[in-house]
Write a protein that holds these residues in place. Structure first.
Motif, PDB file in Angstrom:
ATOM      1  N   GLN A  26      10.816  11.350  -1.802  1.00 29.19           N
ATOM      2  CA  GLN A  26       9.928  12.348  -1.222  1.00 29.19           C
ATOM      3  C   GLN A  26       9.082  13.021  -2.306  1.00 29.19           C
ATOM      4  O   GLN A  26       7.897  13.293  -2.105  1.00 29.19           O
ATOM      5  N   ASP A  27       9.668  13.270  -3.477  1.00 34.70           N
ATOM      6  CA  ASP A  27       8.921  13.919  -4.552  1.00 34.70           C
ATOM      7  C   ASP A  27       7.840  12.993  -5.100  1.00 34.70           C
ATOM      8  O   ASP A  27       6.714  13.429  -5.378  1.00 34.70           O
ATOM      9  N   TYR A  28       8.172  11.713  -5.265  1.00 34.95           N
ATOM     10  CA  TYR A  28       7.167  10.779  -5.782  1.00 34.95           C
ATOM     11  C   TYR A  28       6.052  10.576  -4.758  1.00 34.95           C
ATOM     12  O   TYR A  28       4.874  10.491  -5.115  1.00 34.95           O
ATOM     13  N   GLU A  29       6.427  10.527  -3.487  1.00 34.35           N
ATOM     14  CA  GLU A  29       5.412  10.403  -2.444  1.00 34.35           C
ATOM     15  C   GLU A  29       4.487  11.615  -2.437  1.00 34.35           C
ATOM     16  O   GLU A  29       3.267  11.482  -2.248  1.00 34.35           O
TER      17      GLU A  29
ATOM     18  N   ARG B 256       6.938   0.524  -6.395  1.00 31.93           N
ATOM     19  CA  ARG B 256       5.946  -0.320  -5.746  1.00 31.93           C
ATOM     20  C   ARG B 256       5.884  -0.127  -4.230  1.00 31.93           C
ATOM     21  O   ARG B 256       4.776  -0.001  -3.676  1.00 31.93           O
ATOM     22  N   PRO B 257       7.005  -0.097  -3.503  1.00 30.50           N
ATOM     23  CA  PRO B 257       6.899   0.110  -2.045  1.00 30.50           C
ATOM     24  C   PRO B 257       6.230   1.430  -1.683  1.00 30.50           C
ATOM     25  O   PRO B 257       5.456   1.489  -0.711  1.00 30.50           O
ATOM     26  N   VAL B 258       6.504   2.482  -2.450  1.00 32.15           N
ATOM     27  CA  VAL B 258       5.889   3.784  -2.168  1.00 32.15           C
ATOM     28  C   VAL B 258       4.378   3.702  -2.347  1.00 32.15           C
ATOM     29  O   VAL B 258       3.598   4.166  -1.493  1.00 32.15           O
ATOM     30  N   LEU B 259       3.942   3.103  -3.458  1.00 31.96           N
ATOM     31  CA  LEU B 259       2.507   3.011  -3.727  1.00 31.96           C
ATOM     32  C   LEU B 259       1.796   2.165  -2.670  1.00 31.96           C
ATOM     33  O   LEU B 259       0.704   2.521  -2.201  1.00 31.96           O
ATOM     34  N   GLU B 260       2.387   1.034  -2.301  1.00 30.50           N
ATOM     35  CA  GLU B 260       1.746   0.165  -1.309  1.00 30.50           C
ATOM     36  C   GLU B 260       1.578   0.871   0.023  1.00 30.50           C
ATOM     37  O   GLU B 260       0.528   0.757   0.678  1.00 30.50           O
ATOM     38  N   ARG B 261       2.601   1.638   0.440  1.00 32.90           N
ATOM     39  CA  ARG B 261       2.506   2.338   1.728  1.00 32.90           C
ATOM     40  C   ARG B 261       1.453   3.444   1.672  1.00 32.90           C
ATOM     41  O   ARG B 261       0.642   3.599   2.591  1.00 32.90           O
ATOM     42  N   LEU B 262       1.436   4.223   0.562  1.00 35.02           N
ATOM     43  CA  LEU B 262       0.481   5.315   0.461  1.00 35.02           C
ATOM     44  C   LEU B 262      -0.953   4.803   0.373  1.00 35.02           C
ATOM     45  O   LEU B 262      -1.882   5.411   0.932  1.00 35.02           O
ATOM     46  N   VAL B 263      -1.147   3.684  -0.337  1.00 38.33           N
ATOM     47  CA  VAL B 263      -2.497   3.113  -0.416  1.00 38.33           C
ATOM     48  C   VAL B 263      -2.990   2.705   0.974  1.00 38.33           C
ATOM     49  O   VAL B 263      -4.148   2.940   1.341  1.00 38.33           O
ATOM     50  N   ARG B 264      -2.109   2.093   1.776  1.00 37.72           N
ATOM     51  CA  ARG B 264      -2.501   1.701   3.142  1.00 37.72           C
ATOM     52  C   ARG B 264      -2.854   2.925   3.982  1.00 37.72           C
ATOM     53  O   ARG B 264      -3.860   2.938   4.711  1.00 37.72           O
ATOM     54  N   VAL B 265      -2.026   3.975   3.890  1.00 36.58           N
ATOM     55  CA  VAL B 265      -2.257   5.176   4.706  1.00 36.58           C
ATOM     56  C   VAL B 265      -3.570   5.859   4.322  1.00 36.58           C
ATOM     57  O   VAL B 265      -4.399   6.201   5.181  1.00 36.58           O
ATOM     58  N   VAL B 266      -3.787   6.060   3.011  1.00 31.39           N
ATOM     59  CA  VAL B 266      -4.997   6.750   2.559  1.00 31.39           C
ATOM     60  C   VAL B 266      -6.243   5.924   2.876  1.00 31.39           C
ATOM     61  O   VAL B 266      -7.301   6.462   3.223  1.00 31.39           O
ATOM     62  N   ALA B 267      -6.133   4.594   2.768  1.00 29.47           N
ATOM     63  CA  ALA B 267      -7.277   3.740   3.084  1.00 29.47           C
ATOM     64  C   ALA B 267      -7.660   3.865   4.561  1.00 29.47           C
ATOM     65  O   ALA B 267      -8.845   3.875   4.916  1.00 29.47           O
ATOM     66  N   LYS B 268      -6.670   3.970   5.455  1.00 30.22           N
ATOM     67  CA  LYS B 268      -6.956   4.131   6.881  1.00 30.22           C
ATOM     68  C   LYS B 268      -7.570   5.490   7.175  1.00 30.22           C
ATOM     69  O   LYS B 268      -8.444   5.626   8.037  1.00 30.22           O
ATOM     70  N   LEU B 269      -7.097   6.531   6.481  1.00 32.97           N
ATOM     71  CA  LEU B 269      -7.618   7.877   6.713  1.00 32.97           C
ATOM     72  C   LEU B 269      -9.012   8.067   6.136  1.00 32.97           C
ATOM     73  O   LEU B 269      -9.733   8.994   6.540  1.00 32.97           O
ATOM     74  N   ASN B 270      -9.405   7.214   5.185  1.00 31.64           N
ATOM     75  CA  ASN B 270     -10.723   7.325   4.545  1.00 31.64           C
ATOM     76  C   ASN B 270     -11.415   5.968   4.613  1.00 31.64           C
ATOM     77  O   ASN B 270     -11.512   5.251   3.602  1.00 31.64           O
ATOM     78  N   PRO B 271     -11.904   5.573   5.784  1.00 34.59           N
ATOM     79  CA  PRO B 271     -12.493   4.232   5.926  1.00 34.59           C
ATOM     80  C   PRO B 271     -13.731   4.005   5.079  1.00 34.59           C
ATOM     81  O   PRO B 271     -14.081   2.867   4.774  1.00 34.59           O
ATOM     82  N   GLY B 272     -14.397   5.082   4.654  1.00 32.86           N
ATOM     83  CA  GLY B 272     -15.594   4.904   3.837  1.00 32.86           C
ATOM     84  C   GLY B 272     -15.295   4.786   2.357  1.00 32.86           C
ATOM     85  O   GLY B 272     -16.215   4.627   1.554  1.00 32.86           O
ATOM     86  N   ILE B 273     -14.027   4.868   1.987  1.00 39.41           N
ATOM     87  CA  ILE B 273     -13.623   4.809   0.563  1.00 39.41           C
ATOM     88  C   ILE B 273     -12.792   3.557   0.343  1.00 39.41           C
ATOM     89  O   ILE B 273     -11.881   3.249   1.131  1.00 39.41           O
ATOM     90  N   GLU B 274     -13.089   2.828  -0.706  1.00 37.97           N
ATOM     91  CA  GLU B 274     -12.282   1.663  -1.086  1.00 37.97           C
ATOM     92  C   GLU B 274     -11.088   2.142  -1.930  1.00 37.97           C
ATOM     93  O   GLU B 274     -11.264   2.607  -3.061  1.00 37.97           O
ATOM     94  N   VAL B 275      -9.907   2.066  -1.350  1.00 39.43           N
ATOM     95  CA  VAL B 275      -8.685   2.504  -2.031  1.00 39.43           C
ATOM     96  C   VAL B 275      -7.842   1.278  -2.332  1.00 39.43           C
ATOM     97  O   VAL B 275      -7.488   0.509  -1.415  1.00 39.43           O
TER      98      VAL B 275
END
Length: 447
Positions: free
Chosen positions: A337-340, A301-320
């Motif tokens: 690192q592998d799961y990330e 869960r912590p990995v997914l929450e962090r990656l969702v935040r990062v990808v959402a910031k990098l793609n402001p026009g996409i709802e992630v």
């Protein structure tokens, strides 16, 4: 196994005891009838009128109680002998004798046979004929015992015997189970210590072990230490290889910039691909080394929450975001690192193709696996394109940035953990990528 042998032995003992008791009861019953028959013979004589005379007393109240199933009878056999003597229990009733041609007398001039009684009970009849005086006048003496009582006694004994043996058997099984569980306590201690090592909470098997288990614990600790040395050696070699290749590839790329023109551009592109390929296979080598370890565990869960935040910031026009419902507290049996890298590649790829929405979810996939699902609302892939999408370097649209290695890296990394990648149609209309990975059963409480 010892409990099975105990049950089998008790069963054999029960059968033997039951057979011995039955035989002893039947022998005692037969001896009682014979003793009472002799007592009856000694109590009867012929009077002056040629009639049977006597008052036999067999010393048992059953011969007095009416229809008790215990009877005796004396009847004349000789024509010049009269009278009939019976027990009070038989009264004026009569129980017919078996014909001599059916049940002849034995060598001791006695015969035994069974007949139904006055109330339907089963009778065992012992019979003989005796000469009572010098005139050779003879009478037939019959003693009848209630065989149904004998069978009832035997059945009650068998019931009590079975009950006692069952209690003894249960007690033996419980005692054996207790002894086994007590004897296995050191192994449970080892299992718990090993579980802590698998969960990454300890580096060696910790605790005090009995002398019988201590060598096993020492060997396991030696195995863990050797495994750790192998992993560190692999990491060192991977790092050395990365550094040794980084400089030559950088020189090639720089020289390509100096050359310029079409040739320089070709060298630059190929150098870039070389860098990506080297990094890809170095990552695979690192993962292969790490999957041999038993200490890497990653909360999902912590990995997914962090990656969702990062990808959402990098793609402001996409709802992630996440699919509806809570994110399970799964623990990946591998390195963070592998799961990330797996999830990051999936989110990055979905964001490139999505029209406006990317959804990620986690779900169980059996007792020892879980699935991470990334869906988008993009154009998706047909069946033929799905089969080709996992091939290294395959790109379906050259206008979209990328090297075509994303899904290949995901597939290879998942494969190193004995996982798998499936491409499906998304509920959003685009592509859904499902990655199955091993689940840490220690951390999730499933062991």
């Amino acid at each position: 196994m010892s409990s099975l042998w105990t049950v089998a032995a008790l069963l054999a003992v029960g059968i033997l005891i039951s057979a011995l008791y039955r035989q002893a009861a039947e022998d005692g019953f037969a001896a009682l009838l014979e003793a009472q028959l002799f007592n009856l013979i000694n109590s009867v004589s012929v009077n002056e009128n040629g009639s049977l005379s006597g008052s036999p007393n067999l010393g048992d109240l059953k011969y007095v109680q009416p229809s008790s199933g215990w009877y005796w009878e004396i009847v004349p056999v000789s024509p010049d002998l009269t009278g009939r003597l019976t027990s009070s229990s038989l009264g004026f009733s009569a129980i017919a004798s078996e014909p001599l041609d059916r049940v002849p007398f034995a060598f001791d001039y006695q015969r035994t046979y069974d007949k139904p009684g006055l109330n339907g009970e089963e009778l065992r009849i012992l019979e003989t004929e005796v000469v009572l005086d010098e005139s050779n006048r003879a009478a037939r003496f019959r003693v009848m015992g209630n065989k149904s009582e004998l069978k009832g006694d035997i059945a009650r004994f068998d019931t009590r015997l079975a009950l006692y043996l069952v209690l003894v058997g249960l007690g033996s099984v419980i005692i054996n189970a207790g002894v086994i569980l007590w004897a296995l306590r050191p192994l449970r201690t080892v299992r718990k210590a090993l579980a802590r090592v698998r969960a990454g909470k300890a580096e060696t098997l910790e605790g005090r072990f009995p002398a019988e288990i201590a060598p096993l614990a020492a060997e396991m600790n030696a195995l863990v230490a050797n495994n750790r040395r192998i992993v560190e050696r692999a990491r060192t070699q991977v790092g050395n290889l990365a550094h040794s290749l980084k400089t030559p590839i950088a020189v090639l790329v720089n020289e390509a910039d100096r050359i310029g023109g079409a040739s320089g551009q070709i060298v630059k592109e190929q150098g870039g691909r070389m860098r990506e390929q080297v990094q890809h296979y170095l990552d695979r080598a690192r993962v292969a080394a790490q999957t041999q370890s038993i200490v890497y565990r990653t909360p999902v869960r912590p990995v997914l929450e962090r990656l969702v935040r990062v990808v959402a910031k990098l793609n402001p026009g996409i709802e992630v975001g996440f699919a509806p419902g809570p994110v399970p507290d799964f623990v990946f049996a591998g390195e963070r690192q592998d799961y990330e890298e797996i999830v990051g590649n999936l989110l990055e790829n979905a964001s490139k193709w999505a029209k406006g929405r990317v959804v990620i979810a986690c779900r169980p996939a059996g007792p020892d696996r879980f699935e991470t699902v990334v869906e988008d609302d993009g154009p998706g892939l047909n069946e033929e394109e799905r089969q080709a999408a996992l091939k290294r370097g395959r790109r379906f649209d050259e206008t979209v940035p990328g090297s075509g290695l994303g899904l290949s890296i995901v597939s290879d990394t998942a494969g190193e953990y004995q996982g798998e990648v499936r491409l499906q149609t998304s509920r959003l209309g685009g592509l859904a990528v499902v990655v199955a990975l091993p689940l840490s059963r220690v951390e999730t409480g499933l062991t």
